[in-house]
Design an enzyme around this catalytic site. Structure first.
Site, PDB file in Angstrom:
ATOM      1  N   VAL A 222      -0.028   9.152  -0.941  1.00  0.00           N
ATOM      2  CA  VAL A 222       0.491  10.498  -0.682  1.00  0.00           C
ATOM      3  C   VAL A 222      -0.643  11.482  -0.968  1.00  0.00           C
ATOM      4  O   VAL A 222      -1.374  11.323  -1.944  1.00  0.00           O
ATOM      5  CB  VAL A 222       1.742  10.835  -1.523  1.00  0.00           C
ATOM      6  CG1 VAL A 222       2.972  10.146  -0.953  1.00  0.00           C
ATOM      7  CG2 VAL A 222       1.568  10.457  -2.985  1.00  0.00           C
ATOM      8  N   ARG A 223      -0.774  12.518  -0.119  1.00  0.00           N
ATOM      9  CA  ARG A 223      -1.941  13.376  -0.245  1.00  0.00           C
ATOM     10  C   ARG A 223      -1.680  14.755   0.363  1.00  0.00           C
ATOM     11  O   ARG A 223      -0.789  14.926   1.196  1.00  0.00           O
ATOM     12  CB  ARG A 223      -3.146  12.739   0.459  1.00  0.00           C
ATOM     13  CG  ARG A 223      -2.885  12.481   1.941  1.00  0.00           C
ATOM     14  CD  ARG A 223      -3.975  11.627   2.561  1.00  0.00           C
ATOM     15  NE  ARG A 223      -3.710  11.355   3.976  1.00  0.00           N
ATOM     16  CZ  ARG A 223      -2.970  10.345   4.413  1.00  0.00           C
ATOM     17  NH1 ARG A 223      -2.429   9.510   3.550  1.00  0.00           N
ATOM     18  NH2 ARG A 223      -2.769  10.165   5.712  1.00  0.00           N
TER      19      ARG A 223
ATOM     20  N   HIS B 148      12.264  -1.165   4.181  1.00  0.00           N
ATOM     21  CA  HIS B 148      12.466  -0.151   5.217  1.00  0.00           C
ATOM     22  C   HIS B 148      13.661   0.745   4.919  1.00  0.00           C
ATOM     23  O   HIS B 148      13.614   1.957   5.162  1.00  0.00           O
ATOM     24  CB  HIS B 148      12.606  -0.816   6.584  1.00  0.00           C
ATOM     25  CG  HIS B 148      11.297  -1.119   7.235  1.00  0.00           C
ATOM     26  ND1 HIS B 148      10.683  -0.259   8.109  1.00  0.00           N
ATOM     27  CD2 HIS B 148      10.459  -2.180   7.113  1.00  0.00           C
ATOM     28  CE1 HIS B 148       9.538  -0.776   8.513  1.00  0.00           C
ATOM     29  NE2 HIS B 148       9.375  -1.948   7.925  1.00  0.00           N
TER      30      HIS B 148
ATOM     31  N   ARG C 119     -16.394   8.866  -3.826  1.00  0.00           N
ATOM     32  CA  ARG C 119     -16.791   7.882  -4.825  1.00  0.00           C
ATOM     33  C   ARG C 119     -16.471   6.473  -4.309  1.00  0.00           C
ATOM     34  O   ARG C 119     -15.309   6.081  -4.194  1.00  0.00           O
ATOM     35  CB  ARG C 119     -16.044   8.164  -6.125  1.00  0.00           C
ATOM     36  CG  ARG C 119     -16.489   7.369  -7.327  1.00  0.00           C
ATOM     37  CD  ARG C 119     -15.802   7.919  -8.580  1.00  0.00           C
ATOM     38  NE  ARG C 119     -16.254   7.248  -9.779  1.00  0.00           N
ATOM     39  CZ  ARG C 119     -15.623   6.202 -10.311  1.00  0.00           C
ATOM     40  NH1 ARG C 119     -14.541   5.713  -9.725  1.00  0.00           N
ATOM     41  NH2 ARG C 119     -16.077   5.645 -11.416  1.00  0.00           N
TER      42      ARG C 119
ATOM     43  N   HIS D  27      -8.765  -4.887  17.323  1.00  0.00           N
ATOM     44  CA  HIS D  27      -9.731  -5.893  17.750  1.00  0.00           C
ATOM     45  C   HIS D  27      -9.147  -7.302  17.733  1.00  0.00           C
ATOM     46  O   HIS D  27      -9.713  -8.220  18.324  1.00  0.00           O
ATOM     47  CB  HIS D  27     -10.983  -5.827  16.864  1.00  0.00           C
ATOM     48  CG  HIS D  27     -10.751  -6.114  15.419  1.00  0.00           C
ATOM     49  ND1 HIS D  27     -10.057  -5.258  14.599  1.00  0.00           N
ATOM     50  CD2 HIS D  27     -11.122  -7.162  14.633  1.00  0.00           C
ATOM     51  CE1 HIS D  27     -10.013  -5.755  13.370  1.00  0.00           C
ATOM     52  NE2 HIS D  27     -10.649  -6.911  13.373  1.00  0.00           N
TER      53      HIS D  27
ATOM     54  N   HIS E 278       0.851  -1.187   0.000  1.00  0.00           N
ATOM     55  CA  HIS E 278       0.000   0.000   0.000  1.00  0.00           C
ATOM     56  C   HIS E 278       0.886   1.236   0.000  1.00  0.00           C
ATOM     57  O   HIS E 278       1.939   1.262   0.650  1.00  0.00           O
ATOM     58  CB  HIS E 278      -0.890   0.008   1.248  1.00  0.00           C
ATOM     59  CG  HIS E 278      -1.422   1.357   1.612  1.00  0.00           C
ATOM     60  ND1 HIS E 278      -0.900   2.127   2.644  1.00  0.00           N
ATOM     61  CD2 HIS E 278      -2.430   2.106   1.081  1.00  0.00           C
ATOM     62  CE1 HIS E 278      -1.562   3.263   2.727  1.00  0.00           C
ATOM     63  NE2 HIS E 278      -2.482   3.287   1.792  1.00  0.00           N
TER      64      HIS E 278
ATOM     65  N   GLY F 180     -18.665  11.683   1.467  1.00  0.00           N
ATOM     66  CA  GLY F 180     -19.469  11.457   0.265  1.00  0.00           C
ATOM     67  C   GLY F 180     -18.646  11.154  -0.958  1.00  0.00           C
ATOM     68  O   GLY F 180     -19.042  11.448  -2.083  1.00  0.00           O
TER      69      GLY F 180
END
Length: 311
Positions: free
Chosen positions: A120-121, A156, A271, A186, A117, A269
């Site tokens: 970047v944002r 790493h 997509r 959990h 995975h 909301g």
């Protein structure tokens, strides 16, 4: 348009340009390895939707190397930040926001080849009467079905090299953050062998924080492709396939129960098809699964799904 607004627009445009180029680079490399083209789905939010904006969802399914590989770009604006984005920034609760990023999850066919995975944002929000608040997030983490020391060390070390130019503290901090974040509370177990993770990051200033985000994104292929090359053709049988589906079930649990990115997308909301492109094509659950003592399956939990210093 004021000079301040022009500078802000140019900044956003430069981040968008980088993210689109990163998506193209990664999907081009993965398609070349697999021999299967990505389906490209360009989308735009309909007028009246809670979010406005557009994106490009790219998905490869049923390939010889990757059973499912999804890589999405999105750039959206919304009238108010969802709760998942303001738990550490209460002063921005209800503020209009803009978010853009690239997110990917690759599920290889071979159980010896790990799931990966990367995200970047950038998110910015403007409270009434305040200048825009802008922060960055992202990281990459590896989820092996069967553990290999050399793969974990390589992954790493590559992540550390991407972060070292921005301070010697960054890799240790973000490695620890990743170990804590990608943890199934959990079940009391880690999702994988971790990597690096950071969120709500702006401490280096706008330009250097953006550069750090881009360094992580651009390091992804170098971190992952050598591992794919080593593992993609290893022989396996039904036992390994069954364990792969079992571990994928844990991946689904984390994404739906704990992942802030999934929650952000659904709460704002977003997509749905694009948000859930991280899901594996097949997964399974067994009641009280227990690995055979001394087996490779038991070794995953005992040696790899525990926090370790891999560098």
């Amino acid at each position: 348009m004021t000079t301040e607004h022009q500078a802000d627009s140019a900044y956003v445009t430069s981040v968008r340009r980088y993210l689109l180029a990163l998506q193209r680079e990664i999907t081009t490399a993965i398609a070349a390895i697999d021999g299967t083209p990505f389906l490209t789905d360009e989308w735009t939010r309909a007028p009246g939707d809670a979010l406005q904006g557009s994106g490009i969802t790219q998905i490869l399914e049923g390939g010889p190397v990757f059973e499912r590989a999804g890589c999405g770009f999105s750039h959206v604006t919304g009238p108010r930040l969802p709760p998942s984005a303001t738990q550490h920034r209460p002063e921005l609760a209800g503020a209009p926001f803009e978010a853009m990023g690239v997110s990917l999850v690759f599920h290889p066919r071979n159980p010896y080849c790990p799931t990966v995975h990367m995200n970047v944002r950038m998110i910015s929000a403007t409270a009434p009467g305040q200048p825009a608040a802008r922060w960055f997030g992202g990281g990459m983490d590896l989820t092996p079905i069967y553990g290999f020391e050399e793969d974990a060390v390589h992954f790493h070390r590559t992540a550390k090299a991407a972060l070292d130019p921005f301070g010697a503290d960054k890799y240790p901090r973000f490695k620890h953050w990743c170990d804590e974040y990608f943890f199934l509370k959990h079940r009391g177990e880690a999702r994988g062998i971790g990597g690096v993770f950071f969120d709500d990051f702006a401490e280096l200033g706008a330009d250097q924080s953006r550069a750090m985000m881009a360094s992580v994104g651009s390091a992804f292929l170098g971190a992952y492709l050598p591992i794919v090359a080593r593992r993609r053709d290893m022989p396996y049988g039904e036992r390994e396939r069954s364990f792969q589906l079992h571990r994928r079930g844990r991946y689904v649990e984390f994404n739906l129960v704990w992942d802030r990115g999934t929650h952000f997308g659904l709460q704002s909301g977003g997509r749905t098809e694009s948000i859930l492109l991280s899901m594996p094509p097949l997964a399974s659950w067994a009641y009280r699964f227990e690995a055979e003592p001394g087996s490779a399956e038991a070794e995953l939990a005992e040696r790899f799904l525990v926090p370790r210093d891999w560098v």
